[in-house]
Design a protein around this motif. Structure first.
Motif, mmCIF file in Angstrom:
data_model
loop_
_atom_site.group_PDB
_atom_site.id
_atom_site.type_symbol
_atom_site.label_atom_id
_atom_site.label_comp_id
_atom_site.label_asym_id
_atom_site.label_seq_id
_atom_site.Cartn_x
_atom_site.Cartn_y
_atom_site.Cartn_z
ATOM 1 N N VAL A 279 0.930 -1.480 -0.202
ATOM 2 C CA VAL A 279 -0.361 0.220 0.051
ATOM 3 C C VAL A 279 0.812 0.809 -0.084
ATOM 4 C CG1 VAL A 279 -0.182 -0.202 2.264
ATOM 5 C CG2 VAL A 279 -1.953 1.081 1.211
ATOM 6 N N SER A 280 0.638 2.300 -0.412
ATOM 7 C CA SER A 280 0.666 3.219 -0.598
ATOM 8 C C SER A 280 0.274 4.312 -0.512
ATOM 9 C CB SER A 280 1.276 3.764 -1.680
ATOM 10 O OG SER A 280 2.507 5.431 -2.148
ATOM 11 N N GLU B 210 -6.947 18.846 1.069
ATOM 12 C CA GLU B 210 -6.354 17.224 1.043
ATOM 13 C C GLU B 210 -6.594 16.134 2.155
ATOM 14 O OE1 GLU B 210 -1.903 18.441 -0.312
ATOM 15 O OE2 GLU B 210 -1.920 17.871 1.991
ATOM 16 N N SER B 211 -7.041 15.198 1.603
ATOM 17 C CA SER B 211 -7.418 13.992 2.408
ATOM 18 C C SER B 211 -6.211 12.840 2.127
ATOM 19 C CB SER B 211 -8.769 13.870 2.278
ATOM 20 O OG SER B 211 -9.175 13.375 0.971
ATOM 21 N N PRO B 212 -6.069 12.158 2.871
ATOM 22 C CA PRO B 212 -5.456 10.531 2.108
ATOM 23 C C PRO B 212 -6.323 9.660 0.905
ATOM 24 C CG PRO B 212 -5.767 10.730 4.512
ATOM 25 C CD PRO B 212 -6.681 11.679 4.296
ATOM 26 N N CYS B 213 -5.147 9.302 0.282
ATOM 27 C CA CYS B 213 -6.263 8.487 -0.850
ATOM 28 C C CYS B 213 -5.080 7.395 -0.515
ATOM 29 C CB CYS B 213 -5.767 9.125 -1.869
ATOM 30 S SG CYS B 213 -5.883 8.216 -3.769
ATOM 31 N N ALA B 214 -5.747 6.247 -1.049
ATOM 32 C CA ALA B 214 -4.653 4.683 -0.371
ATOM 33 C C ALA B 214 -4.812 3.860 -1.702
ATOM 34 C CB ALA B 214 -4.954 4.061 0.314
ATOM 35 N N PHE B 215 -3.531 3.254 -2.782
ATOM 36 C CA PHE B 215 -3.002 2.514 -3.719
ATOM 37 C C PHE B 215 -2.895 1.686 -2.791
ATOM 38 C CE2 PHE B 215 -3.028 6.954 -5.391
ATOM 39 C CZ PHE B 215 -3.373 6.479 -6.541
ATOM 40 N N VAL B 216 -3.551 0.032 -3.335
ATOM 41 C CA VAL B 216 -3.656 -0.850 -2.518
ATOM 42 C C VAL B 216 -3.650 -2.072 -3.631
ATOM 43 C CG1 VAL B 216 -4.397 -3.083 -1.095
ATOM 44 C CG2 VAL B 216 -4.723 0.222 -0.020
ATOM 45 N N THR B 217 -2.126 -2.358 -3.329
ATOM 46 C CA THR B 217 -2.194 -3.902 -3.661
ATOM 47 C C THR B 217 -2.759 -4.998 -3.305
ATOM 48 O OG1 THR B 217 -0.093 -3.222 -5.079
ATOM 49 C CG2 THR B 217 -0.237 -5.367 -5.356
ATOM 50 N N PHE C 13 -7.222 0.243 -6.296
ATOM 51 C CA PHE C 13 -6.779 -1.256 -6.478
ATOM 52 C C PHE C 13 -5.498 -1.647 -7.541
ATOM 53 C CE2 PHE C 13 -10.528 -1.267 -3.687
ATOM 54 C CZ PHE C 13 -9.367 -2.095 -2.801
ATOM 55 N N GLY C 14 -4.258 -2.394 -7.494
ATOM 56 C CA GLY C 14 -3.298 -2.413 -8.689
ATOM 57 C C GLY C 14 -2.009 -2.477 -8.170
ATOM 58 N N PRO C 15 -1.097 -3.091 -8.789
ATOM 59 C CA PRO C 15 -0.208 -3.588 -9.012
ATOM 60 C C PRO C 15 1.131 -1.227 -8.640
ATOM 61 C CG PRO C 15 -0.455 -3.045 -11.169
ATOM 62 C CD PRO C 15 -1.228 -3.315 -10.853
ATOM 63 N N LEU C 16 1.484 -0.861 -7.926
ATOM 64 C CA LEU C 16 2.309 -0.260 -7.490
ATOM 65 C C LEU C 16 3.349 0.211 -8.368
ATOM 66 C CD1 LEU C 16 1.900 -0.408 -3.063
ATOM 67 C CD2 LEU C 16 0.278 0.707 -5.484
ATOM 68 N N PRO C 17 3.653 1.295 -8.479
ATOM 69 C CA PRO C 17 5.154 1.629 -8.987
ATOM 70 C C PRO C 17 6.319 1.912 -8.472
ATOM 71 C CG PRO C 17 3.991 3.295 -9.271
ATOM 72 C CD PRO C 17 2.622 2.575 -8.960
ATOM 73 N N LYS C 18 7.305 0.852 -9.085
ATOM 74 C CA LYS C 18 8.815 1.348 -8.390
ATOM 75 C C LYS C 18 9.618 1.208 -8.637
ATOM 76 C CE LYS C 18 6.605 -2.560 -5.484
ATOM 77 N NZ LYS C 18 5.506 -3.312 -6.063
ATOM 78 N N THR C 19 10.115 1.475 -7.980
ATOM 79 C CA THR C 19 12.176 2.239 -8.994
ATOM 80 C C THR C 19 12.582 0.806 -8.220
ATOM 81 O OG1 THR C 19 13.415 2.290 -6.439
ATOM 82 C CG2 THR C 19 12.046 4.245 -7.377
ATOM 83 N N ALA C 20 13.822 1.328 -9.163
ATOM 84 C CA ALA C 20 14.842 -0.560 -9.155
ATOM 85 C C ALA C 20 14.925 -1.096 -7.749
ATOM 86 C CB ALA C 20 16.013 -0.105 -9.735
ATOM 87 N N THR C 21 15.505 -0.246 -6.213
ATOM 88 C CA THR C 21 15.574 -1.077 -5.299
ATOM 89 C C THR C 21 14.106 -0.741 -4.473
ATOM 90 O OG1 THR C 21 15.692 1.790 -4.775
ATOM 91 C CG2 THR C 21 17.618 0.695 -5.493
ATOM 92 N N HIS D 298 5.509 10.200 -5.928
ATOM 93 C CA HIS D 298 5.449 11.092 -7.420
ATOM 94 C C HIS D 298 4.604 10.843 -8.329
ATOM 95 C CE1 HIS D 298 8.589 9.275 -9.150
ATOM 96 N NE2 HIS D 298 8.418 9.511 -10.389
ATOM 97 N N GLU D 299 4.875 9.471 -8.628
ATOM 98 C CA GLU D 299 3.940 9.068 -9.658
ATOM 99 C C GLU D 299 2.256 9.127 -9.522
ATOM 100 O OE1 GLU D 299 4.563 5.604 -11.821
ATOM 101 O OE2 GLU D 299 6.978 6.055 -12.519
ATOM 102 N N LEU D 300 2.118 8.196 -7.904
ATOM 103 C CA LEU D 300 0.859 7.950 -7.172
ATOM 104 C C LEU D 300 0.283 9.438 -6.665
ATOM 105 C CD1 LEU D 300 1.647 5.357 -4.576
ATOM 106 C CD2 LEU D 300 0.132 5.029 -7.897
ATOM 107 N N ARG D 301 1.132 10.595 -6.778
ATOM 108 C CA ARG D 301 0.287 11.688 -6.716
ATOM 109 C C ARG D 301 -0.479 11.772 -7.587
ATOM 110 N NH1 ARG D 301 4.522 12.554 -2.994
ATOM 111 N NH2 ARG D 301 6.221 13.389 -4.749
#
Length: 569
Positions: free
Chosen positions: A483-484, A495-502, A538-546, A552-555
Motif C-alpha cells: 500500500v502507498s 487534502e485527504s489521504p488517498c490509498a493505492f493498494v495491491t 487497487f492495482g500494482p504499485l510503481p516502483k524504483t529499481a531498489t 510522485h507517480e501516485l500523486r
C-alpha cells in the motif's frame, strides 16, 4: 629543528610511517593476504577466491590507467549484481578514478543525462543493458553533435544471458570485459589517494521532481562506513552475504567494501525473488542479506512452493528505504529472520542510523516490540551528529515523540556535496547541517522516528497526517499486500489521504467498492477519523529499481482524478 630538541606532545609530525589516508581499498589487499583461497564471489557456476579478485581488480585498475583514466576521471558501470560491478568498486578507485554505478532500471534519456553530467570517460555495461547504454550515448551525441567524444565502451559478458546481445556489442566496437582485463597487469602497483577527501564514488538521486543530483562520496567516508556496517549488524569474518540489494544503490550501502574487510563471501543474485532468496539460504549457506521493505514483504507473502522453512540457521537481514510497516517486521521475525532496521540516504553513504535493539524490548508484547523496532533509531558510529530540529530556528525539538521537525545530520558519513550544483549544496548544508528533507520526531529515549518526507505529508483541514502511519495501519488489513498513501485534493479539507493498494493473491476483487469500504472501515477502528483514506484504488504499485514506491507517480494519478467532492448531508 635541531636533532635532540624535544617536541610538545601535540607537535609531533606526520610521516609516511605513522600516517596514510583512509581508504577501503586496503581491505581487498588484506583479504588476499589473509585468506587468498577463501571464496570471494559466487555467480552461478563462476567462483573466485580473494587472491583472484585482488588480481582481477588490479588488472582493471592497470587497464584503466594505461588508457589515461585516473584522478578526475569517472567510470560508469551499468550492471546488475554480477562480479564485474563488485570489482569496479575496487579497480576503478585503484586507478585513482571515481566509480559511478548507474541504476539499470532508468530509461535512456535519464542515463544520457547521468553519463553527460558525470563526463564518464569509460562505460562498463552488462551485455543485457548494452542497448540502453548505446541509446543513451546516441542521445548525447545528437545533442552535442560534433563536440561529443564517445567514452570507451566495455561490455561485460554473462553466460546466463543470450549470447546474441554480446556479439552485437562486440560488432559495434565494444571491448569485452575479460579481454579488457587481459590488457592490465595483475601486479599493478596501485597507490592509495594522497588525500582521503579524494572522491571514490558518484551516485545519483532519483530525480523524481527535477534532474537527478550527483552525490559525491570520499575515501574517508567509505572506509568508516564500511567498518561501521559490521559493528551495527553483528557481522563477523567469513559471513556469507547474498546480494539482494543492488550494488548500484549507494554502492550497496558500502557493503561492497565491508565484505572485503571481513574476508566474507558474496553470493551474486542477478534477479531478486523470494524463491531465489530462500534457495540461497538453504543451499549456499547465506547468513546475511540487505533488502528494502518491499522485498521483505515478498519473502513473507511468497507462494508456499517458493518457501523453504525452517531456516537452517539464523539469517540476519538489514532493511532500510521506506519505513517498514511493523507488521512486516513482525512477520519476518516470526519465521526466524533477525531484522536490523536502519535508515539513511544516498547523501549519507546509505544507512547511517539504526534502531539498536534493547534487551528489555524482548519482554514486551509483540505489537509493542514491532512498534519500537519500526523506528529509525540512533546514529551509526561514523555519523557524529543526528538530530530532529525546527527547520526555521534549527532548535532541537523536545524528545516527546510528538513534536515534528526535520531530521538533520553532521559528520564523516555525510557526502562531499552534489556534483556541479552549488545551489543544491547551499540548501543541503544550510546552517552547518545536512538537511535530509525527512520529517520526524524524537522519542524520550532519543530514538528518532521518520513520520514522512516533507513533500509527502498530507495537510487536511490544517492538520498534518503522516502517510507512513496510515500505511502502517493499512498493512494490518488481511487483504493488503502492498500500500502507498498520498495526498489527494479535497473540496472540504484541502487534502485527504488517498490509498493505492495491491491486494494479496486470492483476495476477491469482483466488488472493489465493497473491498474499499471494508478497508476504510478497518482504518476507522485504528486511526483518527480525519486520517482515514477517503479514496482507495487497487492495482500494482510503481516502483524504483531498489523497491521504493514511486509516490510522485501516485500523486500524479491522484491529481488526475480531481478533488474528493464535499459530502452533502
Amino acid at each position: 629543528m635541531a636533532g635532540g630538541e624535544e617536541r610538545d606532545i601535540d607537535d609531533l609530525p606526520k610521516n609516511t610511517a605513522n600516517y596514510t589516508a583512509l581508504t577501503p581499498l586496503w581491505f581487498l589487499d588484506r583479504a588476499a593476504l589473509v585468506h587468498p583461497n577463501r571464496t570471494s564471489l559466487v555467480h552461478g557456476p563462476v567462483r573466485f577466491t580473494w587472491a583472484e579478485t585482488y588480481r582481477r581488480c588490479r588488472c582493471l585498475a592497470s587497464a584503466l590507467a594505461s588508457r589515461s583514466i585516473g584522478p578526475g576521471s569517472t567510470v560508469a558501470v551499468i550492471a546488475p549484481n554480477i562480479p564485474a560491478i563488485y570489482e569496479a568498486h575496487f579497480g576503478v578507485p585503484m586507478a585513482g578514478a571515481v566509480v559511478n554505478c548507474v541504476n539499470i532500471r532508468l530509461n535512456a534519456p535519464t542515463v544520457a543525462f547521468l553519463l553527460d553530467h558525470s563526463a564518464a570517460e569509460v562505460v562498463m555495461v552488462d551485455q543485457e543493458y548494452f542497448s540502453l547504454a548505446e541509446e543513451a550515448l546516441k542521445i548525447i551525441a545528437d545533442k552535442k553533435k560534433g563536440a561529443f567524444r564517445p567514452p570507451l565502451l566495455v561490455v561485460i559478458g554473462d553466460e546466463t544471458c543470450d549470447p546474441k546481445s554480446l556479439q552485437i556489442a562486440l560488432r559495434k566496437g565494444a571491448i569485452e570485459y575479460e579481454k579488457f582485463l587481459e590488457t592490465g597487469d595483475p601486479e599493478f602497483a596501485w597507490k592509495p589517494p594522497k588525500d582521503e577527501w579524494q572522491s571514490i564514488a558518484l551516485g545519483y538521486t532519483s530525480g523524481t521532481t527535477s534532474s537527478p543530483k550527483g552525490v559525491v562520496l570520499h575515501h574517508r567516508g567509505a572506509y568508516l562506513m564500511a567498518l561501521s556496517n559490521p559493528l551495527i549488524w553483528t557481522m563477523n569474518e567469513g559471513a556469507i552475504y547474498l546480494w539482494t540489494l543492488p550494488m548500484f544503490h549507494c554502492n550497496g550501502w558500502c557493503f561492497t567494501w565491508t565484505l572485503a574487510a571481513l574476508c566474507a563471501t558474496s553470493i551474486c543474485l542477478r534477479q531478486v525473488s523470494a524463491k531465489a532468496i530462500y534457495s540461497a539460504i538453504a543451499h549456499q549457506g547465506v547468513t546475511h542479506f540487505c533488502a528494502a521493505p518491499v522485498v521483505l514483504n515478498s519473502v513473507v507473502n511468497a507462494p508456499p512452493s517458493d518457501i523453504i522453512l525452517p531456516l537452517p540457521r539464523t539469517v540476519r537481514v538489514m532493511t532500510a528505504g521506506a519505513a517498514p510497516p511493523p507488521s512486516v517486521l513482525a512477520a519476518m521475525s516470526n519465521i526466524g529472520f533477525q531484522i536490523t532496521h536502519t535508515y539513511g540516504l544516498s547523501e549519507t553513504y546509505g544507512p547511517s542510523t539504526v534502531c539498536t535493539w534493547k534487551p528489555e524490548w524482548s519482554n514486551l508484547p509483540p505489537n509493542e516490540r514491532s512498534r519500537l523496532h519500526a523506528r529509525q533509531g540512533v546514529r551509526y558510529h561514523a555519523l557524529e551528529h543526528l538530530d530532529v530540529v525546527d527547520p526555521k530556528t534549527m532548535a532541537p525539538v523536545p524528545a516527546d515523540g510528538t513534536t515534528l521537525g526535520e531530521i538533520v545530520m553532521r559528520g564523516n558519513a555525510v557526502m562531499k556535496g552534489y556534483l556541479k550544483n552549488p545551489k543544491a549544496n547551499q540548501e543541503a548544508f544550510e546552517n552547518g547541517w545536512y538537511h535530509s528533507g525527512d520529517l520526524g520526531v524524537k522519542h524520550p529515549d532519543n530514538y528518532i522516528e521518520v513520520k514522512d518526507r516533507a513533500k509527502d505529508i498530507i495537510i487536511s483541514g490544517g492538520e498534518n497526517i503522516s502517510s507512513l502511519e496510515v500505511e502502517s495501519a493499512l498493512y494490518l488489513h488481511p487483504a493488503v499486500l502492498e500500500v502507498s498513501v498520498v495526498a489527494r485534493a479535497d473540496e472540504q479539507w484541502g487534502e485527504s489521504p488517498c490509498a493505492f493498494v495491491t491486494p494479496k493473491d486470492g483476495v476477491d476483487r469482483t466488488n472493489e467498492a465493497a473491498l474499499a469500504e471494508d478497508i476504510m472501515r478497518f482504518c476507522r477502528e485504528k486511526l483518527p477519523a480525519y486520517w482515514v483514506p477517503k479514496s482507495v484504488f487497487f492495482g500494482p504499485l510503481p516502483k524504483t529499481a531498489t523497491g521504493k514506491i514511486k509516490k510522485h507517480e501516485l500523486r500524479a494519478k491522484a491529481k488526475q482524478m480531481g478533488p474528493v467532492k464535499k459530502s452533502r448531508l
